[in-house]
Design a protein around this motif. Structure first.
Motif, PDB file in Angstrom:
ATOM      1  N   ALA A  21       0.844  -1.196   0.000  1.00  0.00           N
ATOM      2  CA  ALA A  21       0.000   0.000   0.000  1.00  0.00           C
ATOM      3  C   ALA A  21       0.877   1.242   0.000  1.00  0.00           C
ATOM      4  O   ALA A  21       1.852   1.323   0.751  1.00  0.00           O
ATOM      5  CB  ALA A  21      -0.905  -0.022   1.227  1.00  0.00           C
ATOM      6  N   GLY A  22       0.561   2.185  -0.857  1.00  0.00           N
ATOM      7  CA  GLY A  22       1.322   3.429  -0.931  1.00  0.00           C
ATOM      8  C   GLY A  22       2.616   3.312  -1.719  1.00  0.00           C
ATOM      9  O   GLY A  22       3.363   4.270  -1.831  1.00  0.00           O
ATOM     10  N   ASP A  25       2.053   1.257  -6.855  1.00  0.00           N
ATOM     11  CA  ASP A  25       1.031   1.860  -7.710  1.00  0.00           C
ATOM     12  C   ASP A  25       1.293   1.449  -9.161  1.00  0.00           C
ATOM     13  O   ASP A  25       2.224   0.674  -9.442  1.00  0.00           O
ATOM     14  CB  ASP A  25       1.035   3.383  -7.532  1.00  0.00           C
ATOM     15  CG  ASP A  25       2.381   3.992  -7.906  1.00  0.00           C
ATOM     16  OD1 ASP A  25       3.283   3.257  -8.381  1.00  0.00           O
ATOM     17  OD2 ASP A  25       2.544   5.211  -7.728  1.00  0.00           O
ATOM     18  N   GLU A  43      -2.553  -2.498  -4.689  1.00  0.00           N
ATOM     19  CA  GLU A  43      -2.488  -2.128  -3.275  1.00  0.00           C
ATOM     20  C   GLU A  43      -3.786  -2.621  -2.632  1.00  0.00           C
ATOM     21  O   GLU A  43      -4.791  -2.812  -3.327  1.00  0.00           O
ATOM     22  CB  GLU A  43      -2.404  -0.602  -3.160  1.00  0.00           C
ATOM     23  CG  GLU A  43      -1.165  -0.026  -3.833  1.00  0.00           C
ATOM     24  CD  GLU A  43      -1.222   1.486  -3.930  1.00  0.00           C
ATOM     25  OE1 GLU A  43      -1.050   2.152  -2.915  1.00  0.00           O
ATOM     26  OE2 GLU A  43      -1.446   1.998  -5.044  1.00  0.00           O
ATOM     27  N   LYS A 288      -0.385  10.916 -11.821  1.00  0.00           N
ATOM     28  CA  LYS A 288      -1.027  11.462 -10.609  1.00  0.00           C
ATOM     29  C   LYS A 288      -1.057  12.981 -10.565  1.00  0.00           C
ATOM     30  O   LYS A 288      -1.594  13.550  -9.620  1.00  0.00           O
ATOM     31  CB  LYS A 288      -0.289  10.950  -9.359  1.00  0.00           C
ATOM     32  CG  LYS A 288      -0.286   9.433  -9.263  1.00  0.00           C
ATOM     33  CD  LYS A 288       0.310   8.928  -7.965  1.00  0.00           C
ATOM     34  CE  LYS A 288       0.330   7.417  -7.964  1.00  0.00           C
ATOM     35  NZ  LYS A 288       0.383   6.767  -6.694  1.00  0.00           N
ATOM     36  N   GLU A 296       4.768  11.674  -3.825  1.00  0.00           N
ATOM     37  CA  GLU A 296       4.836  10.219  -3.656  1.00  0.00           C
ATOM     38  C   GLU A 296       6.104   9.621  -4.267  1.00  0.00           C
ATOM     39  O   GLU A 296       6.517   8.521  -3.884  1.00  0.00           O
ATOM     40  CB  GLU A 296       3.582   9.558  -4.259  1.00  0.00           C
ATOM     41  CG  GLU A 296       2.324   9.928  -3.477  1.00  0.00           C
ATOM     42  CD  GLU A 296       1.091   9.135  -3.895  1.00  0.00           C
ATOM     43  OE1 GLU A 296       1.199   8.237  -4.742  1.00  0.00           O
ATOM     44  OE2 GLU A 296       0.008   9.439  -3.347  1.00  0.00           O
TER      45      GLU A 296
END
Ligand SMILES: Cc1cc2nc3c(=O)[nH]c(=O)nc-3n(C[C@H](O)[C@H](O)[C@H](O)COP(=O)(O)O)c2cc1C
Length: 341
Positions: A21-22, A25, A43, A288, A296
């Motif tokens: 997670a995080g 992507d 994720e 993004k 990120e």
């Protein structure tokens, strides 16, 4: 290690990028796929959040749905759901399979629905989700059978060794999940209590492999091709899943593939490594937007510096960088330092 079958899909080596997670992507998944990972996982996605998002206003952003987008570049890819309620898990799995949720983007079909039974984070386990399911095998089995009977996609589970040292129940638990319909079991050889240290236990992976007939994927502490080969020979597992070892080092998949196929491997030069890092950042920014993409990408850029001369200072600067140009300047200086050695 040989072919790993997941539904209609066959993986030659069973070499998988783990869900983080995080971190994992679309941009990172695509880079790892290109480097040799044969399979990726989204994720973790809250089943409940996905279900509730369907009731929101059409104009509200479908944030959960965005995590489930699959592109050609990261397929084959499983969608990982977390939750503790069989009804929500079934409902979410149906939405994913049909690709008919708010904010869905047309793309390749998911390779599987994966169920998270390993997340150790307090706010997840306090809801009975993630690794808390290992303390409630009846509920976990009800989730697997609810999802399995609803969708045609393969259903996979990702588990840990157990909850804690006194409750290392991976073997009985894996058997229950197989009976409930799980098509593949990934085992991280640590308990929930251990989070990410000390060392992952290959013994528990071997014991699960000996106990079930569905494919078993070994996970935990693979940082080098040797680590993966040891896991394979120690446990007899069918494939391996790599998480932290790929951070800033997607080349691990290339090196491991070469070892498995007995072909030569040349590690990337520092320049090539940094070129990959910057392409990674550029892709995150494209997908993004500049503000979130840069924010990120910072941690990824810092991971790519690992082991380079001047990495500590560069990391500090990267954490404050505001643009791709700043990333390029900071990392470019590292390359020049290395090349003038
Ligand atoms: C930052 C981070 C995020 C993670 N997120 C997930 C997740 O969303 N779903 C999951 O099943 N495991 C998650 N994990 C666990 C990894 O998939 C993996 O099981 C664990 O890191 C052990 O593998 P490794 O030793 O190769 O890192 C996460 C791990 C890390 C470090």
């Amino acid at each position: 290690m040989g072919n790993v079958k997941i539904g209609a899909l066959t993986l030659r080596h069973g070499l998988m990028l783990a869900p983080m997670a995080g971190v994992t992507d679309a941009s990172f998944r695509a880079i790892c796929r290109q480097a040799g990972a044969e399979y990726t996982v989204s994720e973790m996605i809250s089943a409940k959040a996905l279900c509730f998002e369907q009731k929101g206003r059409d104009s509200a952003p479908a944030k959960t749905a965005a995590l489930a987008t699959i592109r050609e570049a990261d397929a084959p890819m499983a969608i990982q759901l977390f939750g503790s309620e069989p009804d929500f898990m079934r409902e979410a799995a149906l939405l994913i399979e049909a690709g008919s949720y708010r904010g869905a983007v047309k793309g390749p079909a998911p390779a599987a629905i994966d169920i998270n039974m390993g997340c150790p984070v307090a706010k997840v386990v306090s809801n009975g989700e993630g690794s808390a399911l290992m303390r409630d095998p009846t509920r976990a089995a009800a989730i697997v059978s609810a999802v399995k009977s609803a969708v045609k996609l393969p259903v996979t589970v990702k588990i840990r060794a157990g909850w804690d040292e006194q409750h290392k129940n991976a073997v009985e638990f894996a058997k229950r999940m197989e009976e409930a319909g799980a098509d593949l079991i990934c085992v991280h050889g640590r308990t929930r209590q251990q989070f990410y240290a000390p060392k992952s236990d290959n013994g528990v992976i071997a014991a699960v492999k000996a106990a079930v007939s569905v494919p078993v994927i070994g996970n935990g502490d693979i940082f080098t091709p040797d680590d993966a080969l040891h896991m394979l020979s120690d446990t007899g597992c069918d494939g391996v899943m790599i998480a932290r070892g790929a951070l800033g080092n997607p080349f691990l998949f290339t090196a491991l593939t070469a070892r498995l196929q007995n072909t030569p491997y040349t590690p990337p030069t520092v320049r090539q490594r940094i070129e990959t890092a910057l392409a990674h950042a550029a892709d995150m920014i494209e997908k993004k937007g500049a503000r979130i993409g840069v924010a990120e990408a910072r941690k990824h850029m810092a991971w790519y510096c690992h082991g380079l001369r001047g990495a500590a200072a560069a990391r500090g600067a990267l954490m404050h960088a505001e643009s791709l140009i700043e990333f390029t300047n900071i990392l470019g200086a590292l390359v020049r330092d290395e090349e003038t050695l």
